[in-house]
Design a protein around this motif. Structure first.
Motif, PDB file in Angstrom:
ATOM      1  N   LEU A  92      61.831  -5.739 -57.630  1.00  0.00           N
ATOM      2  CA  LEU A  92      61.235  -6.131 -56.363  1.00  0.00           C
ATOM      3  C   LEU A  92      62.246  -6.047 -55.224  1.00  0.00           C
ATOM      4  CD1 LEU A  92      58.947  -7.488 -54.666  1.00  0.00           C
ATOM      5  CD2 LEU A  92      59.846  -9.682 -55.449  1.00  0.00           C
ATOM      6  N   ASN A  93      63.432  -6.561 -55.447  1.00  0.00           N
ATOM      7  CA  ASN A  93      64.432  -6.610 -54.380  1.00  0.00           C
ATOM      8  C   ASN A  93      65.038  -5.249 -54.072  1.00  0.00           C
ATOM      9  OD1 ASN A  93      64.093  -9.399 -54.156  1.00  0.00           O
ATOM     10  ND2 ASN A  93      65.625  -9.809 -55.747  1.00  0.00           N
ATOM     11  N   ASN A  94      65.239  -4.415 -55.093  1.00  0.00           N
ATOM     12  CA  ASN A  94      65.969  -3.164 -54.901  1.00  0.00           C
ATOM     13  C   ASN A  94      65.073  -1.955 -54.669  1.00  0.00           C
ATOM     14  OD1 ASN A  94      68.336  -4.563 -55.278  1.00  0.00           O
ATOM     15  ND2 ASN A  94      68.497  -4.053 -57.455  1.00  0.00           N
ATOM     16  N   LEU A  95      63.774  -2.066 -54.984  1.00  0.00           N
ATOM     17  CA  LEU A  95      62.889  -0.923 -54.840  1.00  0.00           C
ATOM     18  C   LEU A  95      61.711  -1.206 -53.917  1.00  0.00           C
ATOM     19  CD1 LEU A  95      62.025   1.956 -55.707  1.00  0.00           C
ATOM     20  CD2 LEU A  95      60.766   0.891 -57.577  1.00  0.00           C
ATOM     21  N   VAL A  96      60.984  -2.295 -54.185  1.00  0.00           N
ATOM     22  CA  VAL A  96      59.739  -2.535 -53.474  1.00  0.00           C
ATOM     23  C   VAL A  96      59.991  -2.975 -52.032  1.00  0.00           C
ATOM     24  CG1 VAL A  96      57.622  -3.904 -53.453  1.00  0.00           C
ATOM     25  CG2 VAL A  96      58.557  -3.090 -55.623  1.00  0.00           C
ATOM     26  N   VAL A  97      60.859  -3.956 -51.863  1.00  0.00           N
ATOM     27  CA  VAL A  97      61.104  -4.463 -50.513  1.00  0.00           C
ATOM     28  C   VAL A  97      61.670  -3.381 -49.595  1.00  0.00           C
ATOM     29  CG1 VAL A  97      62.420  -6.132 -49.163  1.00  0.00           C
ATOM     30  CG2 VAL A  97      61.334  -6.829 -51.313  1.00  0.00           C
TER      31      VAL A  97
ATOM     32  N   PRO B 291      54.097   7.470 -46.383  1.00  0.00           N
ATOM     33  CA  PRO B 291      53.682   7.437 -47.804  1.00  0.00           C
ATOM     34  C   PRO B 291      54.462   6.412 -48.623  1.00  0.00           C
ATOM     35  CG  PRO B 291      53.988   9.701 -47.040  1.00  0.00           C
ATOM     36  CD  PRO B 291      54.556   8.820 -45.989  1.00  0.00           C
ATOM     37  N   ILE B 292      55.767   6.307 -48.356  1.00  0.00           N
ATOM     38  CA  ILE B 292      56.574   5.338 -49.099  1.00  0.00           C
ATOM     39  C   ILE B 292      56.163   3.918 -48.738  1.00  0.00           C
ATOM     40  CG2 ILE B 292      58.920   4.459 -49.402  1.00  0.00           C
ATOM     41  CD1 ILE B 292      59.945   7.283 -49.073  1.00  0.00           C
ATOM     42  N   ARG B 293      55.929   3.683 -47.456  1.00  0.00           N
ATOM     43  CA  ARG B 293      55.560   2.336 -47.018  1.00  0.00           C
ATOM     44  C   ARG B 293      54.217   1.907 -47.623  1.00  0.00           C
ATOM     45  NH1 ARG B 293      56.261   3.274 -42.101  1.00  0.00           N
ATOM     46  NH2 ARG B 293      54.113   3.741 -41.492  1.00  0.00           N
ATOM     47  N   GLU B 294      53.252   2.811 -47.690  1.00  0.00           N
ATOM     48  CA  GLU B 294      51.942   2.473 -48.253  1.00  0.00           C
ATOM     49  C   GLU B 294      52.039   2.168 -49.745  1.00  0.00           C
ATOM     50  OE1 GLU B 294      49.417   5.707 -47.302  1.00  0.00           O
ATOM     51  OE2 GLU B 294      49.688   5.495 -45.134  1.00  0.00           O
ATOM     52  N   ARG B 295      52.774   2.999 -50.464  1.00  0.00           N
ATOM     53  CA  ARG B 295      52.909   2.739 -51.905  1.00  0.00           C
ATOM     54  C   ARG B 295      53.742   1.491 -52.151  1.00  0.00           C
ATOM     55  NH1 ARG B 295      53.458   7.753 -55.904  1.00  0.00           N
ATOM     56  NH2 ARG B 295      51.339   7.946 -55.076  1.00  0.00           N
ATOM     57  N   GLY B 296      54.741   1.253 -51.342  1.00  0.00           N
ATOM     58  CA  GLY B 296      55.505   0.023 -51.480  1.00  0.00           C
ATOM     59  C   GLY B 296      54.661  -1.205 -51.214  1.00  0.00           C
ATOM     60  N   LEU B 297      53.730  -1.114 -50.258  1.00  0.00           N
ATOM     61  CA  LEU B 297      52.839  -2.229 -49.960  1.00  0.00           C
ATOM     62  C   LEU B 297      51.930  -2.534 -51.153  1.00  0.00           C
ATOM     63  CD1 LEU B 297      52.464  -3.932 -47.369  1.00  0.00           C
ATOM     64  CD2 LEU B 297      50.444  -2.561 -46.897  1.00  0.00           C
ATOM     65  N   ILE B 298      51.481  -1.481 -51.838  1.00  0.00           N
ATOM     66  CA  ILE B 298      50.660  -1.696 -53.035  1.00  0.00           C
ATOM     67  C   ILE B 298      51.459  -2.413 -54.110  1.00  0.00           C
ATOM     68  CG2 ILE B 298      49.431  -0.541 -54.893  1.00  0.00           C
ATOM     69  CD1 ILE B 298      48.669   1.648 -52.931  1.00  0.00           C
ATOM     70  N   CYS B 299      52.708  -1.982 -54.324  1.00  0.00           N
ATOM     71  CA  CYS B 299      53.551  -2.628 -55.335  1.00  0.00           C
ATOM     72  C   CYS B 299      53.854  -4.074 -54.959  1.00  0.00           C
ATOM     73  CB  CYS B 299      54.856  -1.850 -55.511  1.00  0.00           C
ATOM     74  SG  CYS B 299      54.633  -0.215 -56.241  1.00  0.00           S
ATOM     75  N   LEU B 300      54.088  -4.340 -53.681  1.00  0.00           N
ATOM     76  CA  LEU B 300      54.332  -5.709 -53.253  1.00  0.00           C
ATOM     77  C   LEU B 300      53.091  -6.570 -53.473  1.00  0.00           C
ATOM     78  CD1 LEU B 300      56.158  -7.776 -51.904  1.00  0.00           C
ATOM     79  CD2 LEU B 300      55.337  -6.974 -49.683  1.00  0.00           C
ATOM     80  N   GLY B 301      51.922  -6.010 -53.204  1.00  0.00           N
ATOM     81  CA  GLY B 301      50.697  -6.751 -53.467  1.00  0.00           C
ATOM     82  C   GLY B 301      50.529  -7.079 -54.940  1.00  0.00           C
ATOM     83  N   LEU B 302      50.863  -6.137 -55.828  1.00  0.00           N
ATOM     84  CA  LEU B 302      50.791  -6.412 -57.264  1.00  0.00           C
ATOM     85  C   LEU B 302      51.781  -7.492 -57.671  1.00  0.00           C
ATOM     86  CD1 LEU B 302      50.447  -2.743 -58.554  1.00  0.00           C
ATOM     87  CD2 LEU B 302      48.682  -4.503 -58.616  1.00  0.00           C
ATOM     88  N   CYS B 303      52.958  -7.501 -57.042  1.00  0.00           N
ATOM     89  CA  CYS B 303      53.925  -8.568 -57.323  1.00  0.00           C
ATOM     90  C   CYS B 303      53.402  -9.914 -56.833  1.00  0.00           C
ATOM     91  CB  CYS B 303      55.258  -8.246 -56.652  1.00  0.00           C
ATOM     92  SG  CYS B 303      56.130  -6.832 -57.354  1.00  0.00           S
TER      93      CYS B 303
END
Length: 998
Positions: A614-619, A628-640
């Motif tokens: 979470l700290n090194n990849l998603v945030v 594209p990176i921001r949208e996919r990162g937002l999905i991963c943050l939502g799953l977290c």
């Protein structure tokens, strides 16, 4: 024909009448009766030999007499009602006789000239047709029906008709094609279908460039698409000629509103159509999808039978010497034919998760156990897999799962062997992808798709494998772990690999930690393969690209690689290459992380590997400037956030900001994540400690997301999110409910099928699931009706809206307490001794609806149309004595005020409000009687006497009454608590897995 015109009875009339009388008894004896009637005709027309028994008829009667008596009997049929079976029998008898007479009495001749020579039979037919044409326009529907029926019978039984009568018949039947009676139109179709099937080579060309036959066909096709009667459409479906021009319109009936018509298409038309391979590929796929997913079970069965019997027979080159339309005989299993069948339905595209091929093959294996027993999977089979063969294995494996016998599982390879074949084909795919990257100009996209499909199907097989064998489990685990580390692995295959690894690791906490560790290690390897170390520049402010082995990929774009000679073409190219590499790295790693998070259930804080990721990849990905990176990162943050409530609370403002400031794609992701977080952690909205500003902003976001100014996808997702949150009682907002109710009746909503489908399901379920929801809808009903009136007044040209009466009926239905899933026990019937006798429906909700409607009509400016719709609602409300007395009195006062003020301006409105007034009067009487009946219950309560307590009678009654009221109130409160718990469970049960958003 009147009796005076028939003449005196005679021998010929008696003989013919007897034959008609016998013909109406049963169809079985028609052949013998036809022969007898033909002999009578011959005796009247031709010279008979001496000594013949029929010589007396020839001497006394001639051809004209026979035709007269025959026509006289036919006219008797015109008044027989359609339900009488004797009428149909006689019609068939007449048609059979005319066909037989026409074939027997045609004289010899050369070629086609003999066919059109005048004969006694042709003269009889001409006379009969001329007579029948006069009855096709009769005012009596029975006469029109029988005349049209007999004409259709004659057209379909005769080999030829002269040109003059052909035109007259076509004109008359076309008029009957527009008859107001559907039964008459059906008979017209039966006749016109034969006329439309004749050759048009000799037809005259009309003004619009079409021949008569072509013009007739176009008119029949118009009826096929627009006739309101299903019987007429079904008759057209079976009687129109099968030509390249008519076939597309016939196949459209697979989407007909009538189930019997759809079934006829699949059970009769398509099996008799011939080889299905003449159909286009898209049409084959549509027919299967429409048929196998039809709401009618009989249509689904007919489609499955068509696929598993007729289509496989066509591909297996079965013998069809009997011709098209012969009975289906199951041919012997032919595996090559089955593979061809899969190829003919484009298995690569229809075999995906949402495709129809899986359903088709499931029905095939169920209907054809002979193929199940015949199939064999040898080593050569696994070495030379094709999309068709591997899909055959996958569907057979899925079909056999859960069955008691192990017939198929014995044919499947062991897990170790399956892992070997999987890796073999996966490595072939990776080599192919690598070669495509090197020689992009020679890419064979079709080969790539097929190889990906083969690997995907093998993974689906591995997903259902039994991993009780430790050797096979370890082999599959290591193979998949190595495969996941490949950077060229397609996203769909990556997702399947991660799901299989999750199954192999098990559901225990230790297995979940092992699973996360394996995925993160593979992610680090992917990072290092895609983005190798770039040259480091020892200059203040410069950065090198970090390795994922020590620290997972930082998705924040690093500073451009610069030096003192920056600006040269080489350095610019290096910086661009580095930026592209970073995007590739982060997109691939984020996809792996997303798939991993979708398969994790444990708490986030208890898994250190997830926290590191979470700290090194998603945030950093969420902070990236690349969309594209921001949208996919937002999905991963939502799953977290779904795994940790505290993290979700901290990031709610982030998702709100993304929705407010982001583009359409980011808004879509943000609203889906917000809905999932609130459903998973409802206390974020319901807890007293929740920030009221955040709750207000979230409600405002959902309200703005459903506005017409939003993109259709965002509007549909927001509507789905609001309906989901309201169904789970996470949000109970009157303004949002008003907005979605107004949105449902807005005619512009029809343009967005996703919004319309969501509202059509959610609104009735929301209202009928809980009393609180229904009461909320009753409170806003008056405003919704007023908004519907304004919408109807502001309609654009060409737009259509449902009538206000329909709106009122739907609001009345949504607030009908009798339709609650679980009835409450607010009001009860009581027997004479004070015991609860039975549960009764409480009518307070409809009283609330009536109160809101009357208040708006009395105290707000309403148009005449709105008042008329409001009054119409009042006559359909549930009013009974089980409601609260004060509410009954309040509504009754409003009704009296409305009557005194002449609020109802027309007769229908006055009838409705008077009906409500009478129902209220009766309910008030019952409620007051129930209240008065409670007094004997108080006196019956055992207790100390007045002398013992020192209390007066008045004080004793007062205290006892308060005690009884307190007991009843406590009991009602307990009942209400129990009901609320039950209602909450009902709401949860109505949410299905496929409604969850990712």
């Amino acid at each position: 024909m009147r009796a005076s015109e028939e003449g005196a009875p005679n021998q010929l009339r008696q003989v013919i009448s007897n034959l008609f009388s016998d013909a109406q008894k049963a169809i079985a004896g028609h052949r013998k009766l036809v022969v007898g009637l033909r002999k009578i005709q011959e005796a009247c027309v031709y010279e008979t030999p001496a000594g013949d028994k029929s010589k007396t008829l020839r001497d006394a009667f001639d051809e004209e007499d026979f035709n007269f008596e025959f026509s006289r009997c036919v006219l008797r049929l015109m008044s027989i009602r359609r339900v009488e079976v004797v009428g149909d029998r006689l019609m068939k008898f007449v048609a059979a006789f005319l066909k037989c007479a026409n074939a027997a009495l045609i004289p010899a001749g050369d070629g086609d000239e003999a066919q059109y020579q005048e004969t006694p039979a042709s003269r009889l037919i001409a006379q009969l047709l001329s007579l029948l044409l006069q009855f096709t326009s009769s005012k009596e529907k029975t006469v029109r029906y029988r005349a049209t029926q007999l004409i259709a019978q004659l057209i379909n039984s005769l080999d030829s008709i002269d040109d003059e009568h052909y035109v007259l018949l076509e004109t008359a039947l076309l008029k009957r094609l527009k008859d107001r009676e559907s039964t008459v139109r059906v008979q017209a179709v039966l006749g016109l279908g034969r006329l439309a099937g004749q050759d048009g080579e000799d037809e005259e060309i009309t003004n619009n460039g079409l021949s008569n036959a072509e013009g007739l066909t176009s008119k029949l096709l118009h009826s096929l698409r627009n006739d309101p009667s299903a019987d007429v459409r079904r008759a057209l479906l079976l009687n129109l000629p099968l030509t390249p021009e008519t076939l597309p319109y016939l196949l459209e009936r697979a989407r007909d509103t009538d189930g019997a018509t759809r079934r006829v298409l699949y059970s009769r038309l398509l099996p008799n159509l011939g080889d299905f391979r003449h159909l286009s590929l898209s049409m084959r796929e549509k027919l299967l999808r429409w048929g196998l997913r039809d709401r009618d079970e009989s249509v689904r069965k007919a489609t499955a039978r068509l696929f598993s019997e007729r289509w496989i027979q066509d591909c297996a080159n079965a013998s069809r010497d009997e011709g098209v339309g012969s009975s289906l005989e199951t041919c012997s299993p032919d595996m090559d034919g089955l593979l061809e069948l899969l190829e003919r339905i484009d298995i690569v595209n229809s075999g995906i998760e949402s495709g129809v091929a899986g359903e088709a093959m499931g029905e095939f294996w169920k209907a054809r156990p002979d193929y199940v027993n015949e199939v064999v999977f040898g080593d050569a089979f696994w070495q030379q897999l094709t999309p068709e063969s591997v899909y055959l294995v996958r569907t057979l494996n899925d079909f056999d799962k859960g069955k008691t016998n192990n017939t198929v599982q014995e044919k499947m390879p062991e897990v170790t062997t399956l892992a070997f074949h999987l890796m073999q084909h996966a490595h072939n795919l990776l080599r192919h992808l690598e070669n495509d990257g090197i020689q992009a100009e020679n890419r064979a996209e079709e080969d790539t798709v097929e190889k990906e499909f083969v690997v995907e199907q093998l993974l689906y097989i591995a997903k259902t494998a039994d991993y009780s064998d430790e050797v096979g489990r370890r082999a599959m685990f290591h193979h998949l772990r190595d495969l996941l580390a490949s950077p060229l692995l397609p996203d769909e295959i990556t997702k399947l690999v991660i799901e299989i690894l999750r199954n192999i690791c098990g559901n225990e906490p230790t297995g979940e930690r092992e699973f996360c560790g394996v995925i993160l290690e593979a992610m680090a390897e992917v990072h290092d393969v895609i983005a190798p170390e770039t040259p480091h520049v020892d200059q203040e402010g410069d950065e090198s690209f970090h390795s994922a082995r020590s620290e997972l990929s930082d998705s924040t774009p690093t500073k451009p690689f610069q030096s003192q000679g920056a600006g040269t073409a080489a350095i610019q190219q290096l910086n661009e290459m580095k930026a592209v590499q970073e995007i590739m790295v982060n997109m691939k790693c984020l996809h792996i992380a997303q798939c991993m998070l979708q398969n994790v259930e444990g708490a986030l804080q208890s898994n250190a590997q997830l926290v590191t990721m979470l700290n090194n990849l998603v945030v950093p990905a969420v902070r990236s400037h690349e969309a594209p990176i921001r949208e996919r990162g937002l999905i991963c943050l939502g799953l977290c956030c779904l795994l940790d409530k505290k993290l979700a609370d901290e990031n709610l403002t982030l998702f709100i900001h993304c929705f407010q400031k982001g583009q359409d794609a980011l808004q879509l992701t943000a609203v889906q994540v917000l809905a999932d977080i609130l459903v998973t952690h409802p206390s974020l909205m319901q807890s007293p400690d929740a920030d009221p500003d955040v709750r207000r902003i979230i409600a405002k976001i959902f309200a703005s997301g459903m506005k017409a100014s939003q993109a259709p996808e965002v509007r549909s997702a927001t509507t789905t999110a609001v309906c989901k949150l309201m169904l789970t009682s996470v949000i109970q907002d009157e303004d949002l409910l008003t907005q979605i109710a107004n949105l449902y009746f807005d005619p512009m909503t029809k343009e967005n099928a996703g919004v319309m489908q969501t509202l059509s399901y959610s609104l009735p379920v929301y209202c009928h699931s809980k009393r609180e929801n229904m009461e909320l809808m009753a409170n806003i009903a008056g405003g919704v009706m007023h908004a519907a009136v304004e919408l109807s007044q502001d309609l654009e040209e060409g737009a259509e809206m449902v009538g206000l009466g329909v709106v009122g009926n739907m609001l009345t239905d949504w607030t009908d307490a009798r339709k609650l899933v679980i009835q409450d026990e607010i009001a009860m019937d009581w027997d004479a001794v004070g015991r609860r006798r039975s549960q009764a429906v409480n009518g307070d909700i409809h009283l609330t609806l009536a109160q809101r409607v009357l208040e708006r009509a009395l105290h707000h400016g309403c148009s005449r149309e709105e008042r008329k719709a409001q009054m119409s609602m009042l006559g359909k409300l549930l009013v009974n004595g089980n409601s609260r007395l004060d509410k009954l009195e309040s509504v009754n006062n409003l009704v009296i005020e409305a009557i005194d003020g002449n609020l109802a301006g027309d007769a229908a409105s006055r009838t409705s409000i008077n009906k409500l007034h009478l129902a209220l009067g009766k309910a008030l009487g019952e409620a007051r009687k129930r209240t008065a009946d409670a007094a004997p219950l108080i006196e019956a309560e055992p207790g100390p006497s007045a002398e013992e307590t020192g209390m007066t009678d008045e004080g004793q009654l007062s205290d006892a009454a308060s005690t009884v009221n307190g007991i009843v109130q406590k009991e009602n409160v307990a009942d209400d608590i129990m009901v609320v718990d039950k209602q909450d469970s009902v709401i949860e049960g109505q949410l299905t897995d496929d409604e969850e958003m990712t």
